[in-house]
Design an enzyme around this catalytic site. Structure first.
Site, mmCIF file in Angstrom:
data_model
loop_
_atom_site.group_PDB
_atom_site.id
_atom_site.type_symbol
_atom_site.label_atom_id
_atom_site.label_comp_id
_atom_site.label_asym_id
_atom_site.label_seq_id
_atom_site.Cartn_x
_atom_site.Cartn_y
_atom_site.Cartn_z
ATOM 1 N N TYR A 180 -8.757 -41.582 3.353
ATOM 2 C CA TYR A 180 -8.340 -40.366 4.061
ATOM 3 C C TYR A 180 -9.141 -39.133 3.633
ATOM 4 C CZ TYR A 180 -4.275 -42.822 5.967
ATOM 5 O OH TYR A 180 -3.443 -43.686 6.655
ATOM 6 N N HIS A 217 -2.101 -47.140 11.222
ATOM 7 C CA HIS A 217 -3.353 -46.380 11.275
ATOM 8 C C HIS A 217 -4.301 -47.191 12.144
ATOM 9 C CE1 HIS A 217 -7.120 -44.477 10.124
ATOM 10 N NE2 HIS A 217 -7.590 -45.711 10.034
ATOM 11 N N ARG A 232 -6.335 -47.769 20.013
ATOM 12 C CA ARG A 232 -5.692 -46.458 19.894
ATOM 13 C C ARG A 232 -4.659 -46.265 21.009
ATOM 14 N NH1 ARG A 232 -6.488 -43.091 15.497
ATOM 15 N NH2 ARG A 232 -6.438 -41.308 16.863
ATOM 16 N N LYS A 277 1.304 -49.389 7.978
ATOM 17 C CA LYS A 277 1.652 -48.544 6.844
ATOM 18 C C LYS A 277 2.933 -49.043 6.172
ATOM 19 C CE LYS A 277 -0.494 -44.477 8.963
ATOM 20 N NZ LYS A 277 -0.247 -43.112 9.454
ATOM 21 N N ASN A 295 4.690 -43.101 11.170
ATOM 22 C CA ASN A 295 4.189 -43.584 12.460
ATOM 23 C C ASN A 295 3.614 -45.000 12.406
ATOM 24 O OD1 ASN A 295 1.705 -43.070 11.286
ATOM 25 N ND2 ASN A 295 1.084 -41.519 12.770
ATOM 26 N N GLU A 301 -14.324 -47.885 7.548
ATOM 27 C CA GLU A 301 -13.025 -48.351 7.069
ATOM 28 C C GLU A 301 -13.036 -49.855 6.787
ATOM 29 O OE1 GLU A 301 -10.472 -44.889 9.368
ATOM 30 O OE2 GLU A 301 -10.541 -46.893 10.246
ATOM 31 N N ARG A 330 3.844 -46.849 18.671
ATOM 32 C CA ARG A 330 4.545 -45.670 18.153
ATOM 33 C C ARG A 330 5.640 -45.196 19.098
ATOM 34 N NH1 ARG A 330 -1.126 -43.184 16.309
ATOM 35 N NH2 ARG A 330 -1.253 -44.100 14.228
#
Length: 152
Positions: free
Chosen positions: A52, A118, A88, A12, A115, A129, A105
């Site tokens: 999103y 994504h 993840r 991000k 954070n 995506e 993170r």
């Protein structure tokens, strides 16, 4: 699980501006995953709203779109066995305060609104995506190190 499973990871604007893109790439490469797509983009609001869309209607949606449109992002597709779930885990919990040290993170974030990454939450969302961010397709190649990462 297939070695060909793919996930979408996006650094991000805060991660780009803080110059930690290389560290994030390094963690996925060191783990043994294969990078099959990479680009930097300044996405339009419309593109972000589509990405999103499952969060539309949530109180934070407008702020999220404003934030994500505030600067460049780095878009990546990683490939490997169980890469969605493992990716993840590598990112850590969405809320940095709940992320273990050693996760991206947990090591680099304090606030949920900053954070840094994504990551796809399921194989199906990853496919959606990837199609949205990489309509031009992915790079297909064989890495000679695959037998050093996977037993079979």
């Amino acid at each position: 699980m297939s070695v060909k499973e793919q996930t979408y990871i996006m650094v991000k604007p805060d991660g780009v501006m803080r110059s930690i893109v290389g560290e994030i790439i390094k963690r996925f490469e060191t783990k043994g995953y294969k990078l099959v797509a990479l680009k930097m983009a300044v996405p339009s609001r419309e593109h972000l709203e589509k990405h999103y869309e499952d969060l539309n209607g949530r109180p934070f949606f407008a702020g999220l779109i404003n934030y994500m449109a505030s600067g460049p992002v780095v878009c990546m597709v990683w490939e490997g066995r169980n890469v969605v779930l493992e990716g993840r885990k590598m990112l850590g919990a969405t809320k940095p305060s709940e992320s273990a040290l050693g996760t991206i993170r947990g090591d680099f974030c304090i606030d949920v609104g900053r954070n840094v990454c994504h990551g796809s939450d399921a194989v199906e969302s990853a496919q959606k995506e990837i199609a949205l961010w990489f309509p031009e397709g992915l790079c297909e190649y064989e890495k000679p190190t695959v037998s050093w990462v996977y037993e079979n």
